[in-house]
Design an enzyme around this catalytic site. Structure first.
Site, PDB file in Angstrom:
ATOM      1  N   GLY A  46       0.789  -1.041  -0.076  1.00 44.35           N
ATOM      2  CA  GLY A  46       0.153  -0.031   0.054  1.00 44.35           C
ATOM      3  C   GLY A  46       0.843   1.350  -0.113  1.00 44.35           C
ATOM      4  N   GLN A  51       3.237   9.547   1.172  1.00 42.99           N
ATOM      5  CA  GLN A  51       4.284   9.297   1.359  1.00 42.99           C
ATOM      6  C   GLN A  51       5.225   9.598   0.262  1.00 42.99           C
ATOM      7  OE1 GLN A  51       2.405   5.333   2.094  1.00 42.99           O
ATOM      8  NE2 GLN A  51       4.241   4.814   3.163  1.00 42.99           N
ATOM      9  N   CYS A  95       6.399   0.138   7.542  1.00 41.33           N
ATOM     10  CA  CYS A  95       5.987   1.076   6.751  1.00 41.33           C
ATOM     11  C   CYS A  95       7.060   1.467   5.853  1.00 41.33           C
ATOM     12  CB  CYS A  95       5.460   2.238   7.533  1.00 41.33           C
ATOM     13  SG  CYS A  95       4.996   3.772   6.582  1.00 41.33           S
ATOM     14  N   LEU A  96       6.802   1.795   4.717  1.00 39.20           N
ATOM     15  CA  LEU A  96       7.935   2.155   3.676  1.00 39.20           C
ATOM     16  C   LEU A  96       8.402   3.584   3.977  1.00 39.20           C
ATOM     17  CD1 LEU A  96       6.013   1.409   0.440  1.00 39.20           C
ATOM     18  CD2 LEU A  96       7.854   0.128   1.485  1.00 39.20           C
ATOM     19  N   HIS A 137      -4.319   1.342   7.768  1.00 35.09           N
ATOM     20  CA  HIS A 137      -2.681   1.700   7.615  1.00 35.09           C
ATOM     21  C   HIS A 137      -2.622   3.007   6.679  1.00 35.09           C
ATOM     22  CE1 HIS A 137       1.655   1.213   7.996  1.00 35.09           C
ATOM     23  NE2 HIS A 137       1.494   2.019   6.779  1.00 35.09           N
ATOM     24  N   GLU A 138      -3.274   2.744   5.442  1.00 38.31           N
ATOM     25  CA  GLU A 138      -2.938   3.849   4.339  1.00 38.31           C
ATOM     26  C   GLU A 138      -4.188   4.946   4.472  1.00 38.31           C
ATOM     27  OE1 GLU A 138      -0.510   3.627   2.548  1.00 38.31           O
ATOM     28  OE2 GLU A 138      -0.131   1.588   3.174  1.00 38.31           O
ATOM     29  N   HIS A 141      -2.575   7.467   7.140  1.00 36.79           N
ATOM     30  CA  HIS A 141      -1.648   8.466   6.491  1.00 36.79           C
ATOM     31  C   HIS A 141      -2.222   9.569   5.967  1.00 36.79           C
ATOM     32  CE1 HIS A 141       2.473   6.260   6.454  1.00 36.79           C
ATOM     33  NE2 HIS A 141       1.932   5.329   5.884  1.00 36.79           N
TER      34      HIS A 141
END
Length: 167
Positions: A46, A51, A95-96, A137-138, A141
């Site tokens: 995702g 991000q 997480c990226l 999660h996304e 953000h």
């Protein structure tokens, strides 16, 4: 399509509320394509627009329930969780934008997400298990919330041994 740079903490855009998308145009289509390419290259399951330093309510998700199946891909514009299950479950998240850390996070077991596709048509997605976790999660953000804010504990996973180079 182009790869975009994934920003990491403490980049300010990760802590801000993203702006609602109002133009469903060619620029949005390009953004979505770039986000999918960036997410796959990372690799991740995702990615939210903040991000890649874009403060817009856009997420992409790609997840296969098992390795035998082709992954399902979702691009959701202005996503909102409109329904949650009563039950929750703990799971390990990374997480990226927070490299080298993972955490145990409690999330709803299932959710219903509404939003728009990149053409501006309303969509509704029912998700459970890991797919529900990814959506939560996304969407977090987009509100400037990171998994570390919700985690009961956070740690650095052991580094994998580097593969041996052929001689």
């Amino acid at each position: 399509m182009a790869l975009r740079k994934i920003v990491t903490i403490p980049e300010e855009v990760l802590r801000k509320k993203a702006h609602k998308v109002t133009n469903f145009d060619k620029d949005l289509a390009t953004l979505v394509d770039d986000m999918f390419e960036t997410m796959r290259q990372a690799p991740g399951v995702g990615l939210a627009a903040p991000q890649i330093a874009i403060s817009q309510k856009v997420i992409v998700v790609e997840y296969a329930e098992d390795e035998e199946k082709k992954p399902k891909s979702f691009a959701v514009i202005n996503p909102e969780i409109i329904k949650t299950s009563a039950d929750t479950e703990f799971g390990i998240e990374g997480c990226l934008s927070i490299p080298n850390l993972v955490g145990e996070v409690e999330r709803f077991s299932s959710v219903v997400v509404k939003g728009f596709n990149q053409s501006g048509k309303p969509i509704k997605i029912k998700a459970s298990g890991w797919l529900a976790r990814i959506f939560q999660h996304e969407i977090d953000h987009l509100d400037g919330i990171l998994f570390t804010d919700r985690a009961t504990r956070v740690w650095q996973p052991p580094q994998e041994e580097p593969a041996e180079l052929p001689e």
